[in-house]
Scaffold this motif. Sequence first.
Motif, mmCIF file in Angstrom:
data_model
loop_
_atom_site.group_PDB
_atom_site.id
_atom_site.type_symbol
_atom_site.label_atom_id
_atom_site.label_comp_id
_atom_site.label_asym_id
_atom_site.label_seq_id
_atom_site.Cartn_x
_atom_site.Cartn_y
_atom_site.Cartn_z
ATOM 1 N N ILE A 144 -4.444 -0.321 -15.827
ATOM 2 C CA ILE A 144 -3.215 -1.094 -15.066
ATOM 3 C C ILE A 144 -3.428 -0.925 -13.797
ATOM 4 O O ILE A 144 -4.248 -0.058 -12.867
ATOM 5 C CB ILE A 144 -2.038 -0.482 -15.612
ATOM 6 C CG1 ILE A 144 -2.033 0.977 -15.316
ATOM 7 C CG2 ILE A 144 -1.855 -0.443 -17.242
ATOM 8 C CD1 ILE A 144 -0.855 1.747 -15.460
ATOM 9 N N LEU A 145 -2.719 -1.736 -13.156
ATOM 10 C CA LEU A 145 -2.645 -1.989 -11.700
ATOM 11 C C LEU A 145 -1.013 -2.081 -11.370
ATOM 12 O O LEU A 145 -0.098 -2.788 -12.038
ATOM 13 C CB LEU A 145 -3.272 -3.081 -11.047
ATOM 14 C CG LEU A 145 -3.204 -3.229 -9.474
ATOM 15 C CD1 LEU A 145 -3.890 -2.312 -8.885
ATOM 16 C CD2 LEU A 145 -3.829 -4.567 -9.215
ATOM 17 N N VAL A 146 -0.501 -1.051 -10.710
ATOM 18 C CA VAL A 146 0.989 -1.309 -10.233
ATOM 19 C C VAL A 146 1.155 -1.598 -8.875
ATOM 20 O O VAL A 146 0.384 -1.094 -7.837
ATOM 21 C CB VAL A 146 1.443 0.475 -10.396
ATOM 22 C CG1 VAL A 146 3.014 0.407 -9.887
ATOM 23 C CG2 VAL A 146 1.190 0.830 -11.822
ATOM 24 N N HIS A 147 2.022 -2.338 -8.683
ATOM 25 C CA HIS A 147 2.461 -3.035 -7.210
ATOM 26 C C HIS A 147 3.781 -2.788 -6.955
ATOM 27 O O HIS A 147 4.504 -2.951 -8.074
ATOM 28 C CB HIS A 147 1.928 -4.410 -7.274
ATOM 29 C CG HIS A 147 2.320 -5.207 -5.954
ATOM 30 N ND1 HIS A 147 3.569 -5.731 -5.962
ATOM 31 C CD2 HIS A 147 1.463 -4.911 -4.771
ATOM 32 C CE1 HIS A 147 3.562 -6.186 -4.732
ATOM 33 N NE2 HIS A 147 2.427 -5.944 -3.901
ATOM 34 N N SER A 148 4.129 -2.587 -5.885
ATOM 35 C CA SER A 148 5.577 -2.320 -5.580
ATOM 36 C C SER A 148 5.856 -3.248 -4.476
ATOM 37 O O SER A 148 5.133 -3.830 -3.845
ATOM 38 C CB SER A 148 5.802 -0.975 -4.898
ATOM 39 O OG SER A 148 6.931 -0.624 -4.545
ATOM 40 N N LEU A 149 7.150 -3.487 -4.209
ATOM 41 C CA LEU A 149 7.629 -4.579 -3.187
ATOM 42 C C LEU A 149 7.523 -3.697 -1.863
ATOM 43 O O LEU A 149 7.729 -2.585 -1.951
ATOM 44 C CB LEU A 149 9.165 -4.743 -3.540
ATOM 45 C CG LEU A 149 9.567 -5.650 -4.818
ATOM 46 C CD1 LEU A 149 11.192 -5.673 -4.936
ATOM 47 C CD2 LEU A 149 8.819 -7.055 -4.843
ATOM 48 N N ALA A 150 7.088 -4.648 -1.124
ATOM 49 C CA ALA A 150 6.982 -4.213 0.332
ATOM 50 C C ALA A 150 8.549 -4.364 1.017
ATOM 51 O O ALA A 150 9.209 -4.864 0.588
ATOM 52 C CB ALA A 150 6.142 -4.998 1.198
ATOM 53 N N ASN A 151 8.585 -3.406 2.150
ATOM 54 C CA ASN A 151 9.854 -3.471 2.732
ATOM 55 C C ASN A 151 9.589 -3.779 4.247
ATOM 56 O O ASN A 151 8.549 -3.294 4.856
ATOM 57 C CB ASN A 151 10.341 -2.170 2.939
ATOM 58 C CG ASN A 151 10.972 -1.656 1.561
ATOM 59 O OD1 ASN A 151 11.780 -2.626 0.912
ATOM 60 N ND2 ASN A 151 10.756 -0.486 1.162
ATOM 61 N N GLY A 152 10.274 -4.714 4.858
ATOM 62 C CA GLY A 152 10.206 -4.970 6.277
ATOM 63 C C GLY A 152 10.911 -3.938 6.943
ATOM 64 O O GLY A 152 11.772 -3.375 6.360
ATOM 65 N N PRO A 153 10.737 -3.826 8.256
ATOM 66 C CA PRO A 153 11.350 -3.075 9.114
ATOM 67 C C PRO A 153 13.125 -2.993 9.038
ATOM 68 O O PRO A 153 13.766 -1.985 8.699
ATOM 69 C CB PRO A 153 11.110 -3.274 10.514
ATOM 70 C CG PRO A 153 9.912 -4.043 10.349
ATOM 71 C CD PRO A 153 10.082 -4.609 9.136
ATOM 72 N N GLU A 154 13.589 -4.223 8.710
ATOM 73 C CA GLU A 154 15.064 -4.520 8.582
ATOM 74 C C GLU A 154 15.435 -3.903 7.356
ATOM 75 O O GLU A 154 16.631 -3.199 7.137
ATOM 76 C CB GLU A 154 15.189 -5.749 8.916
ATOM 77 C CG GLU A 154 16.792 -6.406 8.563
ATOM 78 C CD GLU A 154 17.058 -7.588 8.906
ATOM 79 O OE1 GLU A 154 17.876 -8.092 8.238
ATOM 80 O OE2 GLU A 154 16.696 -8.348 9.781
ATOM 81 N N VAL A 155 14.652 -4.159 6.267
ATOM 82 C CA VAL A 155 15.005 -3.715 4.846
ATOM 83 C C VAL A 155 15.361 -1.972 4.725
ATOM 84 O O VAL A 155 16.015 -1.644 3.969
ATOM 85 C CB VAL A 155 14.381 -4.265 3.900
ATOM 86 C CG1 VAL A 155 14.725 -3.857 2.420
ATOM 87 C CG2 VAL A 155 14.099 -5.841 3.833
ATOM 88 N N VAL A 156 14.351 -1.405 5.563
ATOM 89 C CA VAL A 156 14.399 -0.179 5.658
ATOM 90 C C VAL A 156 15.529 0.515 6.640
ATOM 91 O O VAL A 156 16.225 1.520 6.112
ATOM 92 C CB VAL A 156 12.974 0.409 5.946
ATOM 93 C CG1 VAL A 156 12.872 1.892 6.085
ATOM 94 C CG2 VAL A 156 11.851 -0.036 5.185
#
Length: 88
Positions: A39-51
């Motif tokens: 399996i391969l797990v991928h997570s959503l990225a966060n931009g600086p604003e989202v964090v």
Amino acid sequence: SPEDVPEDIKTNKRYSASSNWTVQEVVESVKQDFGSIDILVHSLANGPEVVSKPLLETSRKGYLAAISASSYSFVSLLKHFVPIMNPG
């Protein structure tokens, strides 16, 4: 390729002791250590604003930047990892 990694990242004290900067280098390490993966797990990225802001204060620009990074990273991971993934 490693040459594509920005110099400010390579020299940042947070990352200076790191290696294997690229997805391809990570795939090579995984292949060497495990041979193949199931399996391969991928997570959503966060931009600086989202964090830095509450979710409901995220601008369209911040949202689109995060989605763009997430979409591209997912495609890149698949492109590089599919060759070492077990069928099924």
